[in-house]
Design a protein around this motif. Structure first.
Motif, PDB file in Angstrom:
ATOM      1  N   UNK A 120       0.834  -1.210   0.000  1.00  0.00           N
ATOM      2  CA  UNK A 120       0.000   0.000   0.000  1.00  0.00           C
ATOM      3  C   UNK A 120       0.864   1.253   0.000  1.00  0.00           C
ATOM      4  N   UNK A 121       1.934   1.232   0.776  1.00  0.00           N
ATOM      5  CA  UNK A 121       2.810   2.404   0.799  1.00  0.00           C
ATOM      6  C   UNK A 121       3.489   2.599  -0.562  1.00  0.00           C
ATOM      7  N   UNK A 122       3.876   1.503  -1.208  1.00  0.00           N
ATOM      8  CA  UNK A 122       4.466   1.627  -2.533  1.00  0.00           C
ATOM      9  C   UNK A 122       3.528   2.295  -3.518  1.00  0.00           C
ATOM     10  N   UNK A 123       2.244   1.984  -3.418  1.00  0.00           N
ATOM     11  CA  UNK A 123       1.255   2.641  -4.267  1.00  0.00           C
ATOM     12  C   UNK A 123       1.101   4.107  -3.885  1.00  0.00           C
ATOM     13  N   UNK A 124       1.129   4.393  -2.591  1.00  0.00           N
ATOM     14  CA  UNK A 124       0.985   5.764  -2.111  1.00  0.00           C
ATOM     15  C   UNK A 124       2.121   6.654  -2.616  1.00  0.00           C
ATOM     16  N   UNK A 125       3.353   6.205  -2.432  1.00  0.00           N
ATOM     17  CA  UNK A 125       4.498   7.049  -2.797  1.00  0.00           C
ATOM     18  C   UNK A 125       4.701   7.076  -4.307  1.00  0.00           C
ATOM     19  N   UNK A 126       4.298   6.014  -4.998  1.00  0.00           N
ATOM     20  CA  UNK A 126       4.316   6.024  -6.450  1.00  0.00           C
ATOM     21  C   UNK A 126       5.436   5.237  -7.090  1.00  0.00           C
ATOM     22  N   UNK A 127       6.451   4.852  -6.342  1.00  0.00           N
ATOM     23  CA  UNK A 127       7.572   4.081  -6.864  1.00  0.00           C
ATOM     24  C   UNK A 127       8.626   3.929  -5.787  1.00  0.00           C
ATOM     25  N   UNK A 159      19.606  21.324 -12.487  1.00  0.00           N
ATOM     26  CA  UNK A 159      19.650  21.260 -11.028  1.00  0.00           C
ATOM     27  C   UNK A 159      20.682  20.220 -10.609  1.00  0.00           C
ATOM     28  N   UNK A 160      21.392  20.507  -9.526  1.00  0.00           N
ATOM     29  CA  UNK A 160      22.386  19.571  -8.987  1.00  0.00           C
ATOM     30  C   UNK A 160      21.789  18.848  -7.790  1.00  0.00           C
ATOM     31  N   UNK A 161      21.812  17.499  -7.859  1.00  0.00           N
ATOM     32  CA  UNK A 161      21.207  16.720  -6.784  1.00  0.00           C
ATOM     33  C   UNK A 161      21.671  15.270  -6.903  1.00  0.00           C
ATOM     34  N   UNK A 162      21.078  14.414  -6.087  1.00  0.00           N
ATOM     35  CA  UNK A 162      21.311  12.980  -6.170  1.00  0.00           C
ATOM     36  C   UNK A 162      20.114  12.373  -6.901  1.00  0.00           C
ATOM     37  N   UNK A 163      20.387  11.738  -8.043  1.00  0.00           N
ATOM     38  CA  UNK A 163      19.309  11.343  -8.939  1.00  0.00           C
ATOM     39  C   UNK A 163      18.935   9.881  -8.749  1.00  0.00           C
ATOM     40  N   UNK A 164      17.753   9.663  -8.219  1.00  0.00           N
ATOM     41  CA  UNK A 164      17.254   8.320  -7.946  1.00  0.00           C
ATOM     42  C   UNK A 164      16.759   7.641  -9.226  1.00  0.00           C
ATOM     43  N   UNK A 165      17.016   6.333  -9.327  1.00  0.00           N
ATOM     44  CA  UNK A 165      16.288   5.452 -10.223  1.00  0.00           C
ATOM     45  C   UNK A 165      15.191   4.776  -9.395  1.00  0.00           C
ATOM     46  N   UNK A 166      14.125   4.356 -10.073  1.00  0.00           N
ATOM     47  CA  UNK A 166      12.965   3.786  -9.383  1.00  0.00           C
ATOM     48  C   UNK A 166      12.542   2.468 -10.025  1.00  0.00           C
ATOM     49  N   UNK A 167      11.888   1.657  -9.226  1.00  0.00           N
ATOM     50  CA  UNK A 167      11.172   0.482  -9.716  1.00  0.00           C
ATOM     51  C   UNK A 167       9.717   0.582  -9.268  1.00  0.00           C
ATOM     52  N   UNK A 168       8.885  -0.268  -9.846  1.00  0.00           N
ATOM     53  CA  UNK A 168       7.457  -0.325  -9.485  1.00  0.00           C
ATOM     54  C   UNK A 168       6.782   1.038  -9.603  1.00  0.00           C
ATOM     55  N   UNK A 169       7.123   1.783 -10.660  1.00  0.00           N
ATOM     56  CA  UNK A 169       6.412   3.035 -10.919  1.00  0.00           C
ATOM     57  C   UNK A 169       4.934   2.714 -11.131  1.00  0.00           C
ATOM     58  N   UNK A 170       4.086   3.367 -10.381  1.00  0.00           N
ATOM     59  CA  UNK A 170       2.666   3.021 -10.375  1.00  0.00           C
ATOM     60  C   UNK A 170       1.935   3.564 -11.595  1.00  0.00           C
ATOM     61  N   UNK A 171       0.989   2.795 -12.122  1.00  0.00           N
ATOM     62  CA  UNK A 171       0.138   3.332 -13.193  1.00  0.00           C
ATOM     63  C   UNK A 171      -0.755   4.432 -12.640  1.00  0.00           C
ATOM     64  N   UNK A 172      -1.075   5.372 -13.490  1.00  0.00           N
ATOM     65  CA  UNK A 172      -1.996   6.432 -13.100  1.00  0.00           C
ATOM     66  C   UNK A 172      -1.351   7.654 -12.480  1.00  0.00           C
ATOM     67  N   UNK A 173      -0.017   7.674 -12.387  1.00  0.00           N
ATOM     68  CA  UNK A 173       0.652   8.869 -11.875  1.00  0.00           C
ATOM     69  C   UNK A 173       0.574   9.997 -12.897  1.00  0.00           C
ATOM     70  N   UNK A 174       0.428  11.218 -12.416  1.00  0.00           N
ATOM     71  CA  UNK A 174       0.536  12.390 -13.277  1.00  0.00           C
ATOM     72  C   UNK A 174       1.972  12.893 -13.158  1.00  0.00           C
TER      73      UNK A 174
END
Length: 237
Positions: A120-127, A159-174
């Motif tokens: 559920x949290x994975x869906x909430x945060x989006x990935x 922008x300078x930052x630490x760039x994350x890669x993600x898995x389980x990107x949720x469908x329906x994100x804007x």
């Protein structure tokens, strides 16, 4: 004299009413994994920009806040670089009910490095976070410039930052912003690399940004505006 006392009483009770009626958000920074050095700077910055918008902020690392009585004080929670498993079952249930009651969630940076075993949290945060290369400058393509979190930005933001890669990107994100992996070294997601998004979820509203690893990022006005726009969105401003 009576009129003066009446005025003082009205002023006093008016201040009490304002204090209790003011919109409030909870800034949560509990970590059981990696701990970002930028958390204190992030908390300070978020509280300051919220104050400028007349929104009260309470900061805690105590997961016991995640019960019905405590959460009822807030319109949204901000997970600022939380990591690891941070809740017990009762706290998870209270957080779910909070969102299902129409409240908001904002995830900043390592909020996606949190609660990997709770779907559920994975869906909430989006990935979920997978890996990142060293901190470096990169090109952000702002693909939605109509949202409160991005309307102040140009089509391209370096922008300078630490760039994350993600898995389980949720469908329906804007999707609000994507990374151009040709502009930096070490990205592994390819042509589609979202880095900020929003959506309505399970009765509430959510916003996530992958930015916010460094102290310096919180000093940047465009990033501050990006955060406050996301917070306003989940608060339904």
């Amino acid at each position: 004299m009576k009129h003066l006392l009446l005025f003082i009483n009205l002023l006093f009770f008016g201040q009490i009413f304002t204090a209790y009626s003011q919109e409030r958000v909870l800034v949560f920074t509990k970590t059981t994994g990696f701990r970002h050095k930028s958390i204190p700077k992030g908390v300070e910055t978020v509280k300051r920009i919220l104050q400028s918008e007349d929104i009260a902020a309470v900061h805690t690392e105590d997961a016991r806040y995640f019960c019905a009585d405590s959460l009822s004080q807030f319109g949204a929670v901000i997970f600022l670089s939380t990591t690891g498993n941070i809740f017990n079952d009762e706290q998870k249930a209270a957080f779910q009910q909070f969102i299902r009651s129409g409240n908001g969630f904002v995830g900043i940076h390592a909020a996606s490095d949190t609660e990997f075993e709770w779907p559920w949290y994975g869906e909430l945060v989006g990935g979920y976070f997978t890996q990142h290369p060293p901190v470096q400058e990169a090109k952000i393509d702002v693909v939605d410039r109509t949202h409160l979190a991005t309307k102040h930005l140009q089509e391209v933001w370096w922008h300078k930052d630490e760039w994350y890669d993600f898995r389980d990107i949720q469908p329906g994100l804007h999707i609000l912003m994507t990374l151009d992996e040709q502009s930096y070294k070490g990205g592994t997601m390819g042509k589609f690399h979202p880095i900020a998004w929003f959506r309505e979820f399970d009765g509430g509203r959510t916003f996530y940004t992958g930015l916010g690893h460094t102290d310096e990022s919180f000093d940047e006005i465009p990033f501050q505006q990006h955060i406050i726009g996301g917070i306003k969105y989940v608060l339904r401003h």
